[in-house]
Design an enzyme around this catalytic site. Structure first.
Site, short mmCIF file in Angstrom:
data_model
loop_
_atom_site.label_atom_id
_atom_site.label_comp_id
_atom_site.label_asym_id
_atom_site.label_seq_id
_atom_site.Cartn_x
_atom_site.Cartn_y
_atom_site.Cartn_z
N PRO A 8 9.26 -7.56 7.72
CA PRO A 8 8.88 -8.72 7.90
C PRO A 8 8.32 -9.28 9.26
O PRO A 8 7.80 -10.11 9.30
CB PRO A 8 10.29 -9.31 7.39
CG PRO A 8 11.01 -8.36 6.67
CD PRO A 8 10.57 -7.15 7.28
N GLU A 59 19.63 -3.39 6.17
CA GLU A 59 19.58 -4.61 6.98
C GLU A 59 18.13 -4.19 7.87
O GLU A 59 17.73 -5.34 8.40
CB GLU A 59 20.70 -4.78 7.76
CG GLU A 59 20.57 -6.01 8.72
CD GLU A 59 20.56 -7.29 8.12
OE1 GLU A 59 19.98 -8.10 8.76
OE2 GLU A 59 21.04 -7.17 6.88
N ARG A 112 -9.13 0.80 -3.24
CA ARG A 112 -10.28 0.48 -3.68
C ARG A 112 -11.53 0.12 -2.83
O ARG A 112 -12.61 0.14 -3.31
CB ARG A 112 -10.08 -0.93 -4.46
CG ARG A 112 -9.51 -1.99 -3.41
CD ARG A 112 -9.14 -3.16 -4.30
NE ARG A 112 -9.91 -3.56 -5.31
CZ ARG A 112 -11.10 -4.43 -5.24
NH1 ARG A 112 -11.45 -4.75 -3.99
NH2 ARG A 112 -11.58 -4.59 -6.23
N ASP A 118 -15.52 -9.59 -3.45
CA ASP A 118 -14.26 -10.15 -3.45
C ASP A 118 -13.89 -11.26 -2.46
O ASP A 118 -14.63 -11.16 -1.47
CB ASP A 118 -13.27 -8.85 -3.16
CG ASP A 118 -13.19 -7.82 -4.22
OD1 ASP A 118 -13.42 -8.12 -5.39
OD2 ASP A 118 -12.88 -6.82 -4.01
#
Length: 230
Positions: free
Chosen positions: A90, A117, A155, A170
């Site tokens: 994160p 954790e 991709r 895209d």
């Protein structure tokens, strides 16, 4: 390209890598996916890979030994050593389309997917080269984030998509969101396709698509529009 994934849950990857574009890309030799169970490298007789944090606190922390040993073993597999060892976290840099394009140019990538954790900080400081996050939220582990990145990168590899121009239209490829798309029938329950798309005038169609992409980006992602116009 070869991608290696260090994880506590290798079975999570099977259904993703065995379907759709990723499976076809692997079958055609454009990419190979390899999962490695971190537990196989622990020196703990109970196969523990985590422990309580020094200084106290909630949760358990992934120990450095099994991760470093797994990475050392996996690095020696394959023809090329991974130049990029990626930590899913994160705290990492938000993963964007330009990162996918850059990573698609590598011969080999290694992903480290943690749980619990967090990681022993020595993993972050001395083993990895890049930290990425797929959003400002917390998940139970890095596996799903690694799969998201693998899909986005794969991709973009040459020959993976049936139409090589698909990736270039895209969202995010040119700084704008993608324009609206329609297919048959032209009239569905009274909802009709814009006349311009049925006109056969490719110049006007291209202009309409560009204008719609601009409109959509302004409305939905003003942050992207501001960056686009800088």
């Amino acid at each position: 390209m070869r991608m290696d994934f260090l994880t506590l849950f290798p079975g999570m990857f099977e259904s993703v890598f065995n379907h759709s574009i990723l499976a076809r890309a692997a079958e055609r030799g454009h990419v190979s996916f390899h999962t490695h169970d971190i537990r196989d490298y622990t020196e703990d007789k109970h196969n523990k890979v985590d422990d309580y944090p020094y200084g106290g606190g909630a949760g358990l922390v992934l120990k450095p030994q099994p991760v470093f040993d797994a990475a050392d073993q996996v690095k020696n597999q394959g023809e090329a050593l991974p130049d990029r060892v990626i930590l899913l976290c994160p705290q990492g840099k938000p993963f964007k389309q330009e990162d996918a394009r850059e990573l698609a140019g590598e011969e080999r990538l290694m992903f480290i997917c943690g749980h619990y954790e967090g990681y022993d900080e020595r993993i972050r400081e001395h083993l990895i080269t890049d930290e990425y996050s797929i959003g400002d939220f917390v998940m139970t582990g890095g596996e799903l984030g690694a799969m998201v990145m693998a899909d986005s990168i794969t991709r973009l590899l040459p020959g993976v998509l049936g139409n090589e121009h698909s990736a270039h239209t895209d969202s995010f490829e040119n700084g704008l969101l993608e324009y609206p798309q329609y297919t048959r029938p032209a009239d569905f329950r009274g909802m009709t396709v814009p006349d311009i798309l049925l006109s056969g005038d490719h110049g006007k169609i291209a202009e309409w698509r560009q204008n719609e992409a601009i409109k959509r980006t302004k409305e939905r992602r003003p942050d992207l529009w501001e960056k686009y116009t800088d």
